[in-house]
Design a protein around this motif. Sequence first.
Motif, PDB file in Angstrom:
ATOM      1  N   ASN A  79       0.873  -1.210  -0.048  1.00 44.39           N
ATOM      2  CA  ASN A  79       0.122   0.066   0.162  1.00 44.39           C
ATOM      3  C   ASN A  79       0.962   1.286  -0.082  1.00 44.39           C
ATOM      4  O   ASN A  79       0.316   2.471   0.145  1.00 44.39           O
ATOM      5  N   LYS A 109       1.107   6.511   0.958  1.00 46.21           N
ATOM      6  CA  LYS A 109       0.076   5.557   0.994  1.00 46.21           C
ATOM      7  C   LYS A 109      -0.980   5.705  -0.087  1.00 46.21           C
ATOM      8  O   LYS A 109      -1.507   6.733  -0.387  1.00 46.21           O
ATOM      9  N   SER A 111      -3.277   2.935  -0.569  1.00 46.33           N
ATOM     10  CA  SER A 111      -4.491   2.390  -0.230  1.00 46.33           C
ATOM     11  C   SER A 111      -4.322   2.144   1.213  1.00 46.33           C
ATOM     12  O   SER A 111      -3.066   2.275   1.810  1.00 46.33           O
ATOM     13  N   LEU A 115      -7.205  -3.444   1.947  1.00 48.23           N
ATOM     14  CA  LEU A 115      -8.043  -2.832   0.873  1.00 48.23           C
ATOM     15  C   LEU A 115      -7.344  -3.045  -0.613  1.00 48.23           C
ATOM     16  O   LEU A 115      -6.155  -3.007  -0.508  1.00 48.23           O
ATOM     17  N   LEU A 117      -5.810  -2.074  -4.079  1.00 51.85           N
ATOM     18  CA  LEU A 117      -5.444  -0.551  -4.664  1.00 51.85           C
ATOM     19  C   LEU A 117      -6.580   0.059  -5.521  1.00 51.85           C
ATOM     20  O   LEU A 117      -7.347  -0.538  -6.075  1.00 51.85           O
ATOM     21  N   PRO A 118      -6.464   1.200  -5.466  1.00 52.45           N
ATOM     22  CA  PRO A 118      -7.481   2.079  -5.976  1.00 52.45           C
ATOM     23  C   PRO A 118      -7.470   1.557  -7.648  1.00 52.45           C
ATOM     24  O   PRO A 118      -6.567   1.601  -8.225  1.00 52.45           O
ATOM     25  N   PHE A 148     -10.904   7.510  -3.283  1.00 51.87           N
ATOM     26  CA  PHE A 148      -9.478   7.148  -3.437  1.00 51.87           C
ATOM     27  C   PHE A 148      -8.671   8.455  -3.216  1.00 51.87           C
ATOM     28  O   PHE A 148      -7.488   8.364  -3.841  1.00 51.87           O
ATOM     29  N   THR A 154      -4.827  10.713  -7.735  1.00 54.18           N
ATOM     30  CA  THR A 154      -5.172   9.144  -8.890  1.00 54.18           C
ATOM     31  C   THR A 154      -4.270   9.329  -9.864  1.00 54.18           C
ATOM     32  O   THR A 154      -3.631   8.146 -10.288  1.00 54.18           O
ATOM     33  N   ILE A 413      -4.570   8.365   2.887  1.00 59.35           N
ATOM     34  CA  ILE A 413      -4.206   8.065   1.517  1.00 59.35           C
ATOM     35  C   ILE A 413      -3.819   9.290   0.811  1.00 59.35           C
ATOM     36  O   ILE A 413      -4.444  10.405   0.855  1.00 59.35           O
TER      37      ILE A 413
END
Length: 431
Positions: A79, A109, A111, A115, A117-118, A148, A154, A413
Amino acid sequence: MDPYDSDSSLDEDFTETSVLLGYAAEEVIEDTISHLGGWPSWIDENTPPPGDYAYCKVCNSPMLLLLELHGDLPDHFPNNERRLYIFGCPRKPCNRKPGSIRAYRATRKVSLPGLPLPRPQKEEKKPEKKPEPVAPPKPKQDLGASLFGAASLTSSVSANSNPFSVNPGSSVAGANPFAMPKPATPAGPASQPSSSTSTNALAETFADKVRISSPNPTASASGTATKQTPESAGVQRPWPAQSDFPPPYKNHYLDAEYEAMSQPSTPTIPENVTMEPMEEEGSGGNVDLKDTFESELDKAFMKFSTRLAHNPEQVLRYEYRGVPLLSSYTDQIGKRLHPEHSAGRVTTTGGGSMPPCEYCGAQRVFEVQLVPHAITMLEDGREGVGLGEGDAGMEWGTIIFGVCGQDCAPEKIGQLGWREEWAGVQWEETK
């Protein structure tokens, strides 16, 4: 011959170890992030290191980059996005003084643990499969961004494997990888391939060659946190402008191969030949050449130089949670880390004497070290670069980089955390 932790035998004459060796190259091979010298780049251009990290602790002048290393470890910290840096003061009066070489780790981070990953692309497609509501896709796209992180995050998240791996968002070969990164573009179709990349679908690169498959043990804190994290310390001194730094060391990209060492053949002595001890003239034959030659200092340096001589072009040695190669057992670093001179051994479970992480108290572990040939490459063509009294050449034998075994970082995140790590410097021996 020294025992080596051999993973496999290449043939009768060579043995391959679990240590990954780095080699300097003037042109990009695969990795556009990891390099010796040049100018540093950051995971997030909007979050450079705290300004205090730029300065030598001896003379309080800006230092130069020695190494930037792509440090993602998907088998240990899936992550986390990581990068490692070593800076050094080029001024001669600062040589051999604590604080003239400093090591840093940047971690962000992408993610939360447990959980996936995005994958914003999948989040957008799921609602579109429902035939009844004629809802526009834009609101769902905003929902994915809120889950996210910001859209700019992103677009900049890298899901690459460990050090020396290729960053899909980095510039192509031929561009200047040491300039500050271009501003991230808003999330959209062009950013979807980067954010949806899976660590299982990466091309094999320098990083992918690293055999890091052992599970990450839950290291218990072997010390107490004594330092406030930069992100919680409030307003930071800004990172200096590039014009404030001395001219950088020559830039070299990195390539890697696993260490392969030749096995010397053992000479056979005919049965009818006898061996007699050597005698020095005037010594009476009582000189023990072995004891004279192999002092504690000589033994360490001989092992160090012999090991490097198998692959003389290496500039660094990488083995996460491995054991560093020491150039001396008798200096401060050798006494801390060598099992015969310290309370224990540098291992993944503790027992070594690297200082614990000042931010979370976890045990530090070895990750990478620079070796002398790096000096040759960094100072190539540097004649005539004046710094007053300084810039007369580096005098270290090896720089050992110890990192927090828990890879401590902000839990939010997308928030980038900077940590000063342990740089164990073994200097050249002076006669």
